[in-house]
Design a protein around this motif. Structure first.
Motif, short mmCIF file in Angstrom:
data_model
loop_
_atom_site.label_atom_id
_atom_site.label_comp_id
_atom_site.label_asym_id
_atom_site.label_seq_id
_atom_site.Cartn_x
_atom_site.Cartn_y
_atom_site.Cartn_z
N HIS A 190 -1.24 18.29 41.67
CA HIS A 190 -1.67 18.98 42.88
C HIS A 190 -2.63 18.06 43.63
CE1 HIS A 190 -0.12 22.51 40.79
NE2 HIS A 190 -0.19 23.17 41.93
N ARG A 191 -2.51 18.02 44.93
CA ARG A 191 -3.40 17.18 45.75
C ARG A 191 -4.10 18.02 46.79
NH1 ARG A 191 -0.98 11.86 48.32
NH2 ARG A 191 -2.98 12.00 49.38
N HIS A 192 -5.36 17.70 47.05
CA HIS A 192 -6.09 18.42 48.08
C HIS A 192 -5.45 18.16 49.43
CE1 HIS A 192 -9.59 19.04 50.86
NE2 HIS A 192 -9.46 20.20 50.26
N VAL A 193 -5.18 19.24 50.19
CA VAL A 193 -4.56 19.03 51.50
C VAL A 193 -5.44 19.54 52.65
CG1 VAL A 193 -2.17 19.03 50.72
CG2 VAL A 193 -3.27 21.20 51.33
N GLY A 194 -6.42 20.38 52.33
CA GLY A 194 -7.26 20.91 53.40
C GLY A 194 -7.90 22.21 52.97
N SER A 195 -8.40 22.95 53.92
CA SER A 195 -9.06 24.21 53.58
C SER A 195 -8.64 25.29 54.56
CB SER A 195 -10.57 24.01 53.58
OG SER A 195 -10.98 23.34 54.74
N LEU A 196 -9.00 26.51 54.26
CA LEU A 196 -8.72 27.62 55.17
C LEU A 196 -9.61 28.81 54.82
CD1 LEU A 196 -6.96 29.59 53.18
CD2 LEU A 196 -5.05 28.29 54.02
N HIS A 197 -9.65 29.78 55.73
CA HIS A 197 -10.41 31.00 55.50
C HIS A 197 -9.47 32.11 55.06
CE1 HIS A 197 -14.35 29.94 57.17
NE2 HIS A 197 -13.67 29.13 57.97
N ALA A 198 -9.91 32.90 54.08
CA ALA A 198 -9.13 34.05 53.66
C ALA A 198 -10.06 35.02 52.95
CB ALA A 198 -8.00 33.62 52.72
N PRO A 199 -9.73 36.32 53.00
CA PRO A 199 -10.62 37.30 52.35
C PRO A 199 -10.59 37.22 50.82
CG PRO A 199 -8.68 38.38 53.30
CD PRO A 199 -8.65 36.96 53.76
N ASP A 200 -9.44 36.87 50.25
CA ASP A 200 -9.36 36.76 48.79
C ASP A 200 -8.30 35.73 48.39
OD1 ASP A 200 -6.86 38.03 49.05
OD2 ASP A 200 -7.77 40.01 48.90
N ALA A 201 -8.16 35.51 47.09
CA ALA A 201 -7.28 34.44 46.60
C ALA A 201 -5.82 34.69 46.98
CB ALA A 201 -7.42 34.33 45.08
#
Lengths: 98, 323
Positions: A24-35
């Motif tokens: 798995h490679r880090h691709v970025g981030s995002l906002h979300a209320p839960d997993a």
């Protein structure tokens, strides 16, 4: 009376594994209320073109990172150890592949 | 460009500031936890924020045609393109957030006018041919700027640009494909394509911003490698690439003074009306009010969803804790 501002959805870091068995490679981030929602959003934001077959999400706050100021002491010592690389050693042609 | 007239903070003359500049000069990438001058950080927030807002607001002129696309295939393609723009906005917001600004703060600044979006999205899309012109010219102009930004000094911004560029070429090609279809279609279709080019040509040239030969902001941003080329360089490159494409389509660029300059090895072209550009940036474009109202409505109408999902997530956590 103004209502108190709603809290922003927490930030998640997204990791994707491509087709061919790589990590798995880090691709970025995002906002979300839960997993669960973070994975759904990650699918929409980061895999619209078959970039992967598996998604991990991690709360950004759960990530511990090395100190960027320590770059020198941590990583420079390997500069003086070229023998850790196979090309350091000359193997005679007669031996063939090694 | 998607970020226009970004004012840059002055250079940091301290010892740390000079060491920072030396890192950039040596081609090193700056990462979120690295020390950086306040001016670099603030300028980048303005620039990346404006870039992100442009991607989001940029969905509206095209969203206008989703329900009226001429075929199911065109509709699916346009939907995919508009979804990509949302994705581009999200990559960029995340890059800006690593600089210590929250996404909600940026959204609020867009809605109350403290932050801007690109002038190009304040123009209306009146016909289906405009979907062709937008993809061909507007995305084409954006590519000119975004390709070099893949090498920008700020790591998260460069990485966002790499993702964006991978997807952007689809956008330009689908636009050109629409233009080809229409330019080679019935006389009425060709006329519509020409009309779209007439209306989008000068606004596309404006995307690059006014000449920055004497701009101190541009000089500082270029030293920091958050701006890679001058506005004039990129505009010239865009004109040189686009003119032969228009010729291929059999369409006429609405500039009687446009001609190849053998000596310079470039096309000479007419400048857009810069007073119009400044006016649009001030919020007086034909669709400026409508764009912000639409974003504001989406933000307000979505408030209960954001809150409900947070409440659900909190409830789930307490449930798990109780079990």
């Amino acid at each position: 009376m103004t209502e108190p501002k709603a809290p922003e959805w927490p930030l998640w870091e997204v990791f994707i594994r491509g087709q061919h068995g790589a990590s798995h490679r880090h691709v970025g981030s995002l906002h979300a209320p839960d997993a669960e929602m973070a994975i759904k959003h990650a699918r929409d934001v980061y895999t619209r073109r078959k970039e992967g077959v598996s998604i991990w999400v991690v709360p950004t706050t759960a990530i511990a990172a090395s100190n960027p100021d320590m770059k020198g002491p941590l990583y420079d010592p390997s500069d003086s150890k070229p023998y850790r690389h196979p090309t350091f050693f000359d193997i005679p042609k007669e031996i063939g592949t090694m | 460009m998607y970020a226009q007239m970004v004012t840059s903070d002055p250079r940091d003359e301290t010892v740390e500031g000079q060491a920072f500049q030396a890192r950039i000069d040596a081609g090193e990438k700056i990462e979120p936890r690295d020390w950086m001058p306040e001016g670099y950080r603030k300028t980048l927030i303005r620039q990346i924020g404006q870039h992100a807002h442009s991607e989001i607001v940029g969905q509206l002129p095209e969203g206008n045609w989703i329900t009226r696309a001429p075929t199911l295939e065109r509709k699916a393609i346009l939907l995919a393109k508009v979804q990509d723009e949302a994705g581009h906005g999200l990559y960029l917001y995340c890059a800006a957030e690593t600089l210590g600004v929250s996404r909600d703060e940026m959204t609020e600044m867009l809605l109350d006018g403290r932050m801007k979006y690109s002038s190009i999205f304040s123009y209306p899309t009146l016909t289906w041919a405009d979907m062709g012109a937008v993809g061909w010219l507007v995305d084409g102009a954006a590519i000119m700027n975004q390709v070099p930004l893949q090498r920008t000094s700020y790591g998260p911004y460069a990485r966002a640009m790499i993702r964006v560029c991978k997807e952007e070429s689809f956008h330009q090609r689908q636009g050109f494909d629409i233009m080809m279809k229409m330019a080679k279609g019935t006389p009425a279709q060709k006329k519509m394509a020409q009309d779209a080019l007439n209306r989008f040509w000068y606004p596309s040239l404006m995307m690059f911003g006014p000449s920055d030969k004497d701009s101190v902001h541009s000089a500082q941003s270029m030293a920091w490698k958050i701006k890679m080329n001058t506005n004039d360089e990129l505009r010239q490159k865009f004109v040189d690439l686009t003119v032969p494409q228009a010729e291929y389509l059999g369409l006429t660029i609405p500039d009687p003074d446009l001609k190849w300059n053998e000596e310079r090895g470039h096309y000479d072209y007419s400048e857009p009306d810069w007073s119009e550009f400044y006016d649009v940036l001030k919020g007086n474009g034909p669709c400026s009010v409508d764009r912000i109202e639409t974003r504001k409505k989406a933000w307000d109408d979505g408030a209960w969803v954001r809150e409900a999902l947070m409440a659900h997530s909190e409830k789930q956590k307490t449930k798990v804790a109780a079990e």
